[in-house]
Design an enzyme around this catalytic site. Structure first.
Site, PDB file in Angstrom:
ATOM      1  N   HIS B 143      -0.507  -6.025  -8.778  1.00  0.00           N
ATOM      2  CA  HIS B 143       0.365  -5.064  -8.716  1.00  0.00           C
ATOM      3  C   HIS B 143      -0.160  -3.627  -8.871  1.00  0.00           C
ATOM      4  CE1 HIS B 143       4.341  -3.571  -9.571  1.00  0.00           C
ATOM      5  NE2 HIS B 143       3.817  -2.516 -10.531  1.00  0.00           N
ATOM      6  N   GLU B 144      -0.955  -3.583 -10.052  1.00  0.00           N
ATOM      7  CA  GLU B 144      -1.581  -2.335 -10.295  1.00  0.00           C
ATOM      8  C   GLU B 144      -2.790  -1.928  -9.170  1.00  0.00           C
ATOM      9  OE1 GLU B 144      -0.615  -0.526 -12.636  1.00  0.00           O
ATOM     10  OE2 GLU B 144       0.664  -2.222 -13.545  1.00  0.00           O
ATOM     11  N   GLU B 224       7.795   0.585  -6.789  1.00  0.00           N
ATOM     12  CA  GLU B 224       7.466  -0.563  -7.821  1.00  0.00           C
ATOM     13  C   GLU B 224       7.682  -2.057  -6.808  1.00  0.00           C
ATOM     14  OE1 GLU B 224       6.226  -0.950 -10.630  1.00  0.00           O
ATOM     15  OE2 GLU B 224       5.972   1.097 -10.805  1.00  0.00           O
TER      16      GLU B 224
END
Lengths: 184, 399
Positions: B143-144, B224
């Site tokens: 995700h990062e 996100e």
């Protein structure tokens, strides 16, 4: 007037050809870059295996065949160069032999307490993962390049400049696709 | 992946232009309302923006890292974390793996920073390392790394600076208008007969900060979702991120190291617990439970199209979140779960060992299986093992 329109049209077409050509080159470079990533990880795995065999040897006295299979698979993988499909197959055999080694290692609690073995296990697991992820990225870039080469209008330019479709790197074992046999 | 980035860039550019127009409009409104001088107002707005943007990019990631108190770790400190970061950067085709930092915090959380993919950093808390299995950690790191790959840090920083400029200007104008010498201004404007313009300016001053904030937050939430989609695709295992999010939510406590500017970069909002419904409009992150539900509704294979489909089903919104160009990308089969050989205790030990090493403790392995952890203040030359009594030489680690 007609002449200038013709010139303008020619310039537009030329710019368009250049941009398509550049896209093809970019896609091809990405494939090469992705391949070198796989290459790095495969070599890393070759380097780790002798260490692993050395560490495990003392504990697994009754598993000579498993260890020999790993060593042999490694030798064969190292020997092959060039052809993507042949390499994929050899590396695939190596992956499997390693998997069975780690499966057998589960039966040796002393081995599982060995710090050196645990570190090696983490390294090899990670390298296996990196190979899988690098392969995924490689196949994605091959998909993009091959699409460009086959689809109109970039296929015309690809043909003119000799761009060739690349081969996918398949690691799945043929056995894995079959259903597992259960014997009693 | 490139299709997504390009489509993202187009959409972000559009949003940037809209935000820039809002900034110019605010400048105009402030100039008009305070001094009947729109052009100087616009110039002041632009000047302030350039100044703040310069500040933000000059200071950049290094300051964010230093303020948060994160410390860089090497492969020896935590091999699993380091390997997972390498794996995910291979999976997303980053030119080089980002640097890895650790934050001495109990709450599990993580964030990414870096305005360029080849100079980025991933920061995780000790609590995250302690609680998550390898598969879960992989989801969070993916995700990062998706944030880094999608250039989210740059866009969110540019946007945040614009929002900040608008807020500062509008705030200033409001104070002068309502608490300062506003009456003189009002007579002069009516003498010029520009009452409608004046009213418009007042409305803009009141509304612009709110609109700017909402736009920024909407962008942040969208990014996100996209980072979640990118993570599912890169790991080929959406369940990893889903159960990681569950744990992060379960053990959530506010992070002292975070602030409103850095909050959008964390995997879960570090300042306020993610809320559902109306307050969601004012949140930097989508509701965590919604993200988990989306990630859990994949079957068999992952793709951006599948994520988009799941997003529409779970949120009930008619329009998806993934740019059209990325929807055509091929799907990948979901991989099976892997077993983490480390027990919960071993994970805890690995996480705390990193912190001890970073605090200058010397680690001395004893032949009896114990590892002696010697604090940097220990001045003696030798130390007996507490279990077997063997004497060990103490060598101070290089700082």
């Amino acid at each position: 007037m007609v002449f200038w329109i013709f010139v303008a049209l020619l310039v537009v077409v030329l710019l368009w050809v250049v941009s398509l050509y550049n896209r093809l080159v970019r896609a091809r470079n990405e494939v090469r870059n992705a391949w070198s990533q796989i290459d790095v990880q495969l070599k890393r795995r070759w380097d780790l295996i002798p260490n692993l065999v050395e560490t495990v040897k003392g504990y697994m006295r009754h598993e000579r065949e498993t260890l020999e299979a790993v060593t042999k698979a490694r030798q064969q993988a190292v020997a092959i160069s060039g052809d993507v499909a042949a390499r994929a197959q050899a590396e695939n055999i190596l992956s499997q032999s390693l998997r069975s080694l780690f499966a057998v290692a589960e039966n040796y609690p002393e081995l599982k307490a060995n710090q050196n073995f645990l570190a090696l296990q983490e390294e090899l697991t990670s390298t296996e993962n990196k190979i899988a992820f690098a392969r995924q990225y490689y196949n994605d870039s091959v998909y993009r390049l091959n699409n460009l080469i086959q689809m109109f209008p970039s296929n015309i330019i690809a043909k003119q400049f000799g761009f060739k479709p690349e081969v996918y790197f398949e690691l799945e074992a043929p056995q894995e696709r079959q259903r597992p046999e259960v014997r009693f | 992946m490139w299709e997504l980035i390009r489509a993202n860039q187009r959409r972000s550019h559009l949003l940037l232009v809209v935000m820039a127009l809002l900034l110019v409009a605010t400048g105009w409104a402030v100039g008009e309302a305070l001094a009947a001088a729109p052009v100087p107002g616009i110039l002041i707005a632009a000047g302030l923006w350039v100044f703040l943007a310069e500040l933000a990019f000059r200071a950049g990631d290094q300051v964010i890292l230093r303020i948060s108190g994160a410390r860089k770790v090497s492969k020896e400190d935590h091999p699993v974390l380091y390997n997972v970061v390498e794996e995910m950067s291979v999976a997303s085709g980053l030119p080089k793996p980002p640097e890895v930092y650790i934050l001495d915090e109990g709450a599990p959380n993580a964030f990414a920073t870096g305005t360029r993919p080849d100079r980025a950093a991933v920061v995780v808390t000790a609590g995250l390392l302690e609680r998550l299995t390898r598969d879960e950690l992989q989801g969070v790191i993916a995700h990062e790394i998706s944030h880094i790959k999608h250039r989210d840090v740059v866009y969110l920083t540019v946007m945040a600076v614009m929002v900040g400029t608008i807020v500062i200007l509008a705030d200033f104008a409001r104070r002068v208008l309502f608490y300062g010498g506003g009456t003189r201004r009002r007579t002069s404007s009516s003498s010029r007969g520009a009452a409608p313009l004046y009213l418009l300016a007042i409305v803009l001053i009141l509304l612009a900060p709110l609109i700017a904030r909402l736009m920024y937050l909407a962008l942040s939430r969208r990014r996100e979702y996209l980072a979640d989609a990118g993570a599912a695709l890169a790991t080929r295992y959406p369940e990893g991120l889903a159960s990681a999010l569950e744990k992060i939510e379960q053990y959530w406590t506010p992070l002292a190291a975070a602030n409103p500017a850095t909050a959008p970069m964390f995997i879960v909002n570090p300042l306020t617990k993610a809320a559902e419904t109306i307050t969601g409009l004012f949140s930097t992150h989508p509701p965590t439970r919604e993200r988990i539900r989306i990630l859990r509704s994949f079957a068999g294979s992952v793709s951006f199209a599948a994520y988009d489909e799941a997003f529409r089903q779970v949120t009930g919104r008619p329009v998806g979140v993934v740019p059209a160009a990325a929807l055509r990308l091929p799907a990948t089969a979901v991989r099976p779960a892997t077993s983490d050989p480390r027990t919960a205790l071993e994970r805890l030990r690995q996480a705390t060992d990193v912190l001890w090493r970073l605090s200058g403790f010397a680690f001395i392995p004893c032949s009896c299986g114990t590892t002696l952890k010697v604090p940097p203040v220990y001045r003696g030359q030798e130390l007996p093992c507490p279990h077997c009594g063997a004497l060990h030489k103490v060598v101070a680690p290089s700082p």
